[in-house]
Design a protein around this motif. Structure first.
Motif, short mmCIF file in Angstrom:
data_model
loop_
_atom_site.label_atom_id
_atom_site.label_comp_id
_atom_site.label_asym_id
_atom_site.label_seq_id
_atom_site.Cartn_x
_atom_site.Cartn_y
_atom_site.Cartn_z
N LYS A 138 0.83 -1.21 0.00
CA LYS A 138 0.00 0.00 0.00
C LYS A 138 0.86 1.25 0.00
CE LYS A 138 -3.81 2.23 2.47
NZ LYS A 138 -4.72 2.17 3.63
N GLU A 139 1.95 1.24 0.76
CA GLU A 139 2.85 2.39 0.79
C GLU A 139 3.54 2.62 -0.54
OE1 GLU A 139 4.90 2.98 4.98
OE2 GLU A 139 4.80 0.83 4.51
N MET A 140 3.67 1.55 -1.34
CA MET A 140 4.40 1.66 -2.59
C MET A 140 3.53 2.07 -3.78
SD MET A 140 7.31 1.19 -1.45
CE MET A 140 8.05 1.49 -3.05
N THR A 141 2.21 2.18 -3.57
CA THR A 141 1.32 2.48 -4.69
C THR A 141 1.56 3.85 -5.32
OG1 THR A 141 -0.37 3.28 -3.13
CG2 THR A 141 -0.53 0.97 -3.85
N SER A 142 2.17 4.76 -4.60
CA SER A 142 2.41 6.09 -5.14
C SER A 142 3.72 6.18 -5.93
CB SER A 142 2.44 7.13 -4.01
OG SER A 142 3.48 6.86 -3.08
N TYR A 143 4.47 5.08 -5.98
CA TYR A 143 5.75 5.07 -6.70
C TYR A 143 5.62 4.31 -8.01
CZ TYR A 143 7.87 6.75 -2.39
OH TYR A 143 8.19 7.50 -1.28
N SER A 144 6.26 4.81 -9.05
CA SER A 144 6.27 4.13 -10.34
C SER A 144 7.46 3.18 -10.41
CB SER A 144 6.36 5.15 -11.48
OG SER A 144 7.56 5.91 -11.37
N MET A 145 7.42 2.27 -11.38
CA MET A 145 8.54 1.36 -11.55
C MET A 145 9.79 2.09 -12.06
SD MET A 145 9.03 -1.85 -14.20
CE MET A 145 8.36 -3.22 -13.25
N ILE A 146 9.60 3.03 -13.00
CA ILE A 146 10.76 3.67 -13.63
C ILE A 146 10.63 5.19 -13.57
CG2 ILE A 146 11.19 1.72 -15.17
CD1 ILE A 146 9.90 3.51 -17.41
N ASN A 147 11.76 5.82 -13.80
CA ASN A 147 11.87 7.27 -13.92
C ASN A 147 10.93 7.76 -15.04
OD1 ASN A 147 12.77 9.90 -14.44
ND2 ASN A 147 14.93 9.37 -14.24
N PRO A 148 10.11 8.79 -14.80
CA PRO A 148 9.21 9.30 -15.84
C PRO A 148 9.92 9.87 -17.06
CG PRO A 148 9.18 10.73 -13.91
CD PRO A 148 9.92 9.49 -13.51
N LEU A 149 11.24 10.05 -16.98
CA LEU A 149 12.00 10.48 -18.16
C LEU A 149 12.22 9.33 -19.14
CD1 LEU A 149 14.72 12.85 -16.62
CD2 LEU A 149 12.45 13.42 -17.53
N TRP A 150 11.79 8.13 -18.73
CA TRP A 150 11.88 6.95 -19.59
C TRP A 150 10.47 6.43 -19.83
CZ3 TRP A 150 16.69 4.64 -21.07
CH2 TRP A 150 17.81 5.26 -20.51
N GLU A 151 10.30 5.67 -20.91
CA GLU A 151 9.02 5.04 -21.16
C GLU A 151 9.22 3.62 -21.68
OE1 GLU A 151 6.87 7.32 -23.99
OE2 GLU A 151 8.42 7.21 -25.55
N LYS A 152 8.30 2.77 -21.32
CA LYS A 152 8.39 1.38 -21.75
C LYS A 152 8.08 1.27 -23.23
CE LYS A 152 6.58 -3.25 -20.77
NZ LYS A 152 5.61 -4.04 -19.95
N ASP A 153 8.90 0.53 -23.95
CA ASP A 153 8.68 0.25 -25.36
C ASP A 153 7.82 -1.01 -25.44
OD1 ASP A 153 8.86 -0.55 -28.05
OD2 ASP A 153 10.81 0.43 -28.29
N THR A 154 6.52 -0.83 -25.52
CA THR A 154 5.62 -1.98 -25.49
C THR A 154 5.77 -2.87 -26.72
OG1 THR A 154 3.87 -0.59 -26.47
CG2 THR A 154 3.92 -0.78 -24.07
N TYR A 155 6.21 -2.31 -27.82
CA TYR A 155 6.39 -3.09 -29.05
C TYR A 155 7.56 -4.05 -28.92
CZ TYR A 155 7.44 -4.13 -33.95
OH TYR A 155 7.72 -4.77 -35.14
N ARG A 156 8.65 -3.62 -28.28
CA ARG A 156 9.87 -4.41 -28.20
C ARG A 156 10.02 -5.19 -26.88
NH1 ARG A 156 10.63 0.07 -31.17
NH2 ARG A 156 11.65 -0.18 -33.21
#
Length: 225
Positions: free
Chosen positions: A123-141
């Motif tokens: 619950k405490e971790m719900t406000s944190y993202s997996m990665i830095n917002p300066l990066w984005e997941k490449d869903t295609y690759r």
């Protein structure tokens, strides 16, 4: 009869560029600090894979596009296919914007604190993202156990200039909510991280850069940790 004489010469010298990126995580040292060993519910560790454009600029600037690949492997070094395990592992990786480490220096945070007791709940971790917002997941690759992240930067151009650096994530958290079964499921998992880069000059957009990287075989600088 005498003449005034003069001579002028123009020499056009061409040099090739040189692109070099580095990948470091100064917070992570399994040999010295036993990082990643003997995990337990509530365990919190700093881990900050950071890429930097370390090109020698003596021949000019060499901005580049970069992407990171995170492979999630088992004890034998094989990609994990069990989705229950993968979903648990996804929940151990976080980016803390308050973390103060860098490409060369260790750091700390006032938010997700290393070795904090009793640790952090899901619950405490719900406000944190997996990665830095300066990066984005490449869903295609990206695949289930092979995650590809493209650098987009503050301005969205995706360009990493000479001397600039950026970290993908900062912290590994084993939630306090986990029981023995969940701990056993993720036991021995491994994150293999690599970075690829291609020069920005001659490329008009990030999408084109990713296609070029796909085509190159050994043509882009690649580092692993």
């Amino acid at each position: 009869m005498s003449f005034f004489t003069d001579k002028d010469e123009k020499i056009n010298r061409f040099t090739t560029g040189n692109l070099t990126v580095g990948l470091k995580e100064p917070e992570w040292d399994p040999k010295k600090d036993n990082d990643g060993k003997n995990l337990y519910p509530g365990c919190t560790l700093y881990k900050n894979p950071t890429v930097k454009n370390i090109t020698d600029s003596s021949h000019g600037e060499e901005p580049c596009y970069v992407r990171m690949k995170v492979e999630i492997l088992d004890k034998q070094g094989e990609p994990i296919s069990d989705m229950e395990k993968l979903n648990l592992i996804y929940k151990t990786i976080y980016y803390d914007p308050e973390f103060k480490g860098s490409y060369t220096n260790t750091g700390e945070s006032i938010k997700l604190v290393q070795n904090r007791k009793p640790g952090y709940s899901l619950k405490e971790m719900t406000s944190y993202s997996m990665i830095n917002p300066l990066w984005e997941k490449d869903t295609y690759r990206s695949g289930k156990a092979s995650l590809v992240f493209n650098y987009k930067g503050k301005d969205g151009t995706g360009i990493l200039n000479n001397g600039e650096e950026s970290m993908l994530f900062t912290t590994i958290v084993i939630p306090t909510d986990w029981d023995n079964r969940q701990i056993q499921l993720v036991d021995g998992y491994r994150l293999d991280i690599s970075v690829q880069a291609v020069q920005a000059q001659g490329i008009t957009a990030p999408k084109e850069a990713w296609a070029v990287m796909d085509q190159l075989t050994g043509g882009a600088d690649e580092k692993d940790i």
